[in-house]
Design a protein around this motif. Structure first.
Motif, mmCIF file in Angstrom:
data_model
loop_
_atom_site.group_PDB
_atom_site.id
_atom_site.type_symbol
_atom_site.label_atom_id
_atom_site.label_comp_id
_atom_site.label_asym_id
_atom_site.label_seq_id
_atom_site.Cartn_x
_atom_site.Cartn_y
_atom_site.Cartn_z
ATOM 1 N N ASP A 84 0.809 -1.220 0.000
ATOM 2 C CA ASP A 84 0.000 0.000 0.000
ATOM 3 C C ASP A 84 0.841 1.268 0.000
ATOM 4 N N GLU A 85 2.092 1.166 0.505
ATOM 5 C CA GLU A 85 2.942 2.369 0.519
ATOM 6 C C GLU A 85 3.300 2.829 -0.900
ATOM 7 N N TRP A 86 3.058 1.955 -1.904
ATOM 8 C CA TRP A 86 3.330 2.314 -3.298
ATOM 9 C C TRP A 86 2.068 2.813 -4.022
ATOM 10 N N ASN A 87 0.938 2.871 -3.332
ATOM 11 C CA ASN A 87 -0.325 3.240 -3.989
ATOM 12 C C ASN A 87 -0.233 4.605 -4.682
ATOM 13 N N VAL A 88 -0.945 4.727 -5.818
ATOM 14 C CA VAL A 88 -0.882 5.949 -6.633
ATOM 15 C C VAL A 88 -2.288 6.316 -7.115
ATOM 16 N N LYS A 89 -2.380 7.483 -7.701
ATOM 17 C CA LYS A 89 -3.594 7.864 -8.435
ATOM 18 C C LYS A 89 -3.469 7.268 -9.835
ATOM 19 N N ALA A 90 -4.254 6.230 -10.113
ATOM 20 C CA ALA A 90 -4.159 5.537 -11.399
ATOM 21 C C ALA A 90 -4.833 6.374 -12.479
ATOM 22 N N CYS A 91 -4.054 6.833 -13.453
ATOM 23 C CA CYS A 91 -4.605 7.683 -14.512
ATOM 24 C C CYS A 91 -3.744 7.560 -15.771
ATOM 25 N N GLU A 92 -4.264 8.083 -16.868
ATOM 26 C CA GLU A 92 -3.566 7.981 -18.152
ATOM 27 C C GLU A 92 -2.239 8.732 -18.147
ATOM 28 N N GLU A 93 -2.196 9.855 -17.426
ATOM 29 C CA GLU A 93 -0.948 10.626 -17.379
ATOM 30 C C GLU A 93 0.183 9.807 -16.762
ATOM 31 N N LEU A 94 -0.151 9.042 -15.713
ATOM 32 C CA LEU A 94 0.859 8.188 -15.080
ATOM 33 C C LEU A 94 1.302 7.092 -16.044
ATOM 34 N N VAL A 95 0.339 6.507 -16.764
ATOM 35 C CA VAL A 95 0.668 5.471 -17.745
ATOM 36 C C VAL A 95 1.624 6.020 -18.799
ATOM 37 N N ALA A 96 1.347 7.253 -19.266
ATOM 38 C CA ALA A 96 2.210 7.878 -20.278
ATOM 39 C C ALA A 96 3.611 8.118 -19.722
ATOM 40 N N ALA A 97 3.696 8.561 -18.461
ATOM 41 C CA ALA A 97 5.002 8.820 -17.848
ATOM 42 C C ALA A 97 5.789 7.528 -17.679
ATOM 43 N N LEU A 98 5.118 6.450 -17.283
ATOM 44 C CA LEU A 98 5.789 5.160 -17.115
ATOM 45 C C LEU A 98 6.289 4.615 -18.451
ATOM 46 N N SER A 99 5.528 4.859 -19.511
ATOM 47 C CA SER A 99 5.908 4.352 -20.835
ATOM 48 C C SER A 99 7.194 4.973 -21.350
ATOM 49 N N GLU A 100 7.568 6.122 -20.787
ATOM 50 C CA GLU A 100 8.803 6.792 -21.199
ATOM 51 C C GLU A 100 10.046 6.135 -20.599
ATOM 52 N N LEU A 101 9.851 5.330 -19.538
ATOM 53 C CA LEU A 101 11.001 4.706 -18.881
ATOM 54 C C LEU A 101 11.563 3.591 -19.761
ATOM 55 N N GLU A 102 12.874 3.538 -19.870
ATOM 56 C CA GLU A 102 13.527 2.575 -20.748
ATOM 57 C C GLU A 102 13.279 1.141 -20.311
ATOM 58 N N MET A 103 13.146 0.914 -19.008
ATOM 59 C CA MET A 103 12.983 -0.450 -18.496
ATOM 60 C C MET A 103 11.546 -0.968 -18.622
ATOM 61 N N VAL A 104 10.595 -0.070 -18.992
ATOM 62 C CA VAL A 104 9.178 -0.448 -19.067
ATOM 63 C C VAL A 104 8.813 -0.763 -20.515
ATOM 64 N N SER A 105 8.313 -1.988 -20.738
ATOM 65 C CA SER A 105 7.881 -2.366 -22.089
ATOM 66 C C SER A 105 6.412 -2.040 -22.315
ATOM 67 N N ASP A 106 5.626 -1.979 -21.248
ATOM 68 C CA ASP A 106 4.201 -1.684 -21.389
ATOM 69 C C ASP A 106 3.645 -1.240 -20.045
ATOM 70 N N ALA A 107 2.715 -0.308 -20.077
ATOM 71 C CA ALA A 107 2.016 0.119 -18.855
ATOM 72 C C ALA A 107 0.565 0.349 -19.220
ATOM 73 N N ARG A 108 -0.345 -0.101 -18.360
ATOM 74 C CA ARG A 108 -1.772 0.084 -18.645
ATOM 75 C C ARG A 108 -2.574 0.100 -17.357
ATOM 76 N N LEU A 109 -3.749 0.729 -17.454
ATOM 77 C CA LEU A 109 -4.640 0.771 -16.299
ATOM 78 C C LEU A 109 -5.329 -0.573 -16.133
ATOM 79 N N VAL A 110 -5.618 -0.925 -14.891
ATOM 80 C CA VAL A 110 -6.341 -2.156 -14.572
ATOM 81 C C VAL A 110 -7.652 -1.764 -13.907
ATOM 82 N N TYR A 111 -8.759 -2.364 -14.384
ATOM 83 C CA TYR A 111 -10.085 -2.008 -13.857
ATOM 84 C C TYR A 111 -10.672 -3.148 -13.044
#
Length: 734
Positions: free
Chosen positions: A707-734
């Motif tokens: 829970d200490e890693w909890n975030v506001k799940a949103c498209e902006e965060l997904v876009a920011a994560l996708s910029e990281l070199e180590m991340v191959s994919d990021a998406r929201l989970v419903y």
């Protein structure tokens, strides 16, 4: 020539127009003036004084903003004055001698033609006759459809269709009418008319005639329409004022619906001649008290001479007077009903040919094309995209279930360009590739802008091996330049070293560029820019996977998700729906409506006062929104309508419904934690979970962070994560 002219009309400075005129003259910015004018309710004949009483926001701006008050004060002093002279759409006056014996004349700006200075009412007052000559677009539609249908029938060895010989009781035509599938059916396509059709359930040609006569403000407001419908369906008893009138009023269930019935009653009951009965009809229609008093005496005396009681004669005259104010000319109604029936018959039996003609008739109006394409889909017809080797200027029926898009409906491609393309293609065969197209067309008629439109609309897709619009767009300048040089050389008679100018010497691009294709969203946006609508897909469709996680259903499936017992209830069923805003309509100061569409269908949503005030800023055309509310049956359209309680932009809805973010890693290293932590900093105020996915040749793992890693799940965060070199994919989970 000097005895015939059209008739003048006078435009007045009505509420919205006078605000815009005053703002322009006072030098105020267009946007500022437009914002004031849009606050004036769309009520017919409304004045600015009434608008200030009805629209609180307009009154507030008038009280608080000096510039607004200056515009409105000046506008109110000018409101109602004549602004300009125009020409009556269909009115023509024909005089027995030169028109100047009767009326002054006015010459339009530019000396186009003469019109009377008296308007239509004054022309009739001085004794001239006004004729209305109507040019109906529908007659052109029928003509185009019949030419296509009959050409195919003759080729197949069948008899051509003759509209004069149509059976007037065709079951398929009446089934189409009764199901309210009357879009593009002459006179019967409005929402209000569809509602009337649903209540009346017409089952004969006479009732189509009655529909045209009933659907007017007078009958609708007087209760006359309700009486007619109740009597037809046996819910009310049919009564006749006098037994002698039964044969006159039986076809309309005892209701005096037509002006001709007034004349028949006067002749039957009071001995009027045809001429005097027409004078009575006209007097009742005009509601002239002196003439009516005179006619009452004549009618009652004539009726009494034929054995009718005086009180009953007066009662019948009163009823005639009441209905005559709403009565319609039956001959006019019958003529319109005939065209309505013919279009219904064509739509019922030859859908693709009819809809192709309808689309072609309105292809300069994008909203109409969009509406008719939607109707094609509702009918199960496929509308193929424009194609340089298959499309013509107009829409055309390919077969019983398919319509090909017309090049004339593209924005920025003129008639001369399309005509040239068609002639070249018909003479020398289809175009093989982009270079071949550029080499063969006349660049004076098909300019660079038109060619760019053809590429972006998808009309040239088959000229590229992969249908890659991005590559064609990049190669277009080179292809045009080479083709123009080739054509200049050809015109000047320049030859190659062997003294010939064979067609093989025409330039061709053989070394195609490697260009990343446009994304599907880019393709759809290019279609919207060039066609004015989304044809081969829809932006909402690209969000379908995410939307399916938190919406009730697509718009086409709304009816399937409503419990059977709730479909008739006005309270409706709670639903969450998503779509793109197509149109926005204000309803005075009582909220408004938006039309929402997705890739599957459309629905209209109502926002009442509080909801409109709260969410008005979010209601923008072409915006994808998520709506929460209650859905109920819509009496007007036969479909469903949502009453909106909450409006969310798509990004906000995703953030609200998302449970967290799933991150797939390429290969974690010692910087993983710090990289994620720094990326999460702006999104710490949420309860969304984080899941990490990792796999290599030997193992696969899925980790759920604490829970200490909890975030506001949103498209902006997904876009920011996708910029990281180590991340191959990021998406929201419903």
């Amino acid at each position: 020539r000097d005895q015939v002219s059209q008739i003048i009309t006078y435009g007045s400075m009505a509420a919205k127009a006078v605000v815009r005129d005053c703002g322009r003259v006072l030098g105020s910015g267009y946007g500022f003036v437009d914002s004031i004018a849009k606050l004036v309710p769309m009520t017919l004949g409304i004045t600015l004084q009434d608008a200030l009483k009805e629209e609180p926001q307009l009154k507030q701006r008038y009280d608080e903003e000096e510039d607004t008050r200056a515009i409105l004060d000046l506008a109110m002093s000018l409101e109602g004055l004549k602004r300009n002279a125009g020409k009556h759409a269909g009115g023509v006056v024909i005089a027995p001698s030169p028109l100047t014996d009767f009326t002054p004349l006015f010459c339009e700006a530019g000396g186009g033609s003469m019109v009377t200075q008296f308007d239509k009412d004054d022309v009739e007052t001085i004794g001239l006759v006004k004729f209305d000559f109507l040019g109906l677009r529908t007659l052109t539609i029928i003509d185009w459809a019949l030419k296509t249908i009959n050409a195919a029938r003759i080729d197949a060895g069948d008899e051509p269709i003759d509209l004069e010989k149509l059976p007037m009781d065709d079951p398929a035509a009446f089934k189409l009418l009764q199901s309210c599938r009357t879009t593009a059916v002459f006179q019967l396509e409005s929402r209000g008319m569809k509602d009337l059709i649903r209540k009346l359930v017409p089952d004969s040609f006479d009732e189509i005639v009655a529909l045209v006569a009933l659907f007017r403000p007078g009958p609708l407001e007087s209760g006359m329409v309700g009486d007619y419908i109740d009597r037809k369906h046996g819910r009310s008893v049919v009564r006749y004022p006098h037994p002698a009138l039964e044969h006159i009023l039986k076809p309309t269930y005892g209701v005096i619906l037509y002006q001709e019935q007034v004349m028949q009653i006067a002749r039957e009951l009071a001995g009027y001649t045809l001429g005097s009965a027409d004078i009575l009809r006209r007097a009742m229609g005009k509601k002239k008290p002196a003439e009516m008093a005179k006619q009452r005496i004549i009618f009652v005396e004539g009726a009494m001479e034929r054995g009718v009681d005086e009180d009953l004669a007066n009662l019948i005259f009163d009823q005639m007077e009441t209905f005559a104010g709403y009565g319609f000319n039956k001959s006019h109604s019958a003529a319109y009903a005939l065209i309505a029936y013919q279009t219904a018959w064509l739509k019922a039996h030859y859908q693709s040919e009819f809809m192709a003609a309808v689309l072609s008739s309105d292809m300069d109006t994008t909203d109409k094309v969009d509406e008719f394409i939607h109707e094609c889909r509702e009918l199960g017809l496929e509308v193929l995209p424009p194609d340089i080797n298959s499309s013509r200027h107009a829409f055309r029926a390919v077969d019983d279930r398919t319509v090909r898009y017309g090049l004339g409906a593209l924005k920025g491609v003129g008639h001369a360009a399309i005509d040239m393309i068609e002639k070249e293609r018909d003479a020398n065969g289809p175009f093989s590739d982009l270079s071949d197209f550029c080499n063969r067309i006349d660049h004076h008629k098909v300019n660079k802008r038109a060619m760019d439109v053809l590429v972006r609309s998808g009309a040239l897709d088959k000229l590229d091996p992969d249908g890659n619009r991005a590559r064609m767009s990049n190669e277009l300048p080179e292809a045009i330049h080479a083709a123009e040089q080739y054509q200049r050389d050809k015109e000047s008679g320049q030859v190659d070293m062997f003294g010939s100018f064979a067609e093989s010497s025409a330039p061709h691009i053989t070394d195609h560029q490697v260009v990343r294709p446009w994304t599907r969203l880019q393709e759809l946006q290019a279609e919207k820019d060039t066609l004015g609508l989304y044809l081969t897909g829809h932006p909402v469709e690209l969000q379908a996977e995410d939307l399916s996680r938190f919406t009730t259903c697509t718009l086409a499936r709304v009816g399937d998700r409503m419990p059977a017992e709730s479909r008739g209830r006005r309270s409706g069923t709670p639903m969450v729906l998503a779509g793109m805003v197509r149109t926005i309509r204000r309803r005075g100061n009582r909220g408004g409506f938006i039309a929402l569409e997705d890739h599957s269908g459309r629905i209209e949503a109502s926002l009442f006062d509080d909801a409109w005030t709260l969410y008005a800023e979010l209601l923008n055309k072409d915006e994808i929104l998520v709506l929460e509310g209650r859905v109920a049956s819509d009496d007007f359209s036969g479909g469903y309508r949502m009453t909106v309680q909450k409006v969310m932009p798509l990004s906000d809805a995703k953030a609200r419904f998302a449970k967290g973010v799933q991150i797939s890693l390429r290969g974690p290293d010692e910087t993983l934690c710090s990289a994620l932590q720094s990326t999460f900093v702006p999104y710490r105020d949420g309860s969304g979970k984080i899941w990490l996915n990792y796999s290599n040749a030997r193992a696969r793992a899925r980790l759920e962070l604490g829970d200490e890693w909890n975030v506001k799940a949103c498209e902006e965060l997904v876009a920011a994560l996708s910029e990281l070199e180590m991340v191959s994919d990021a998406r929201l989970v419903y």
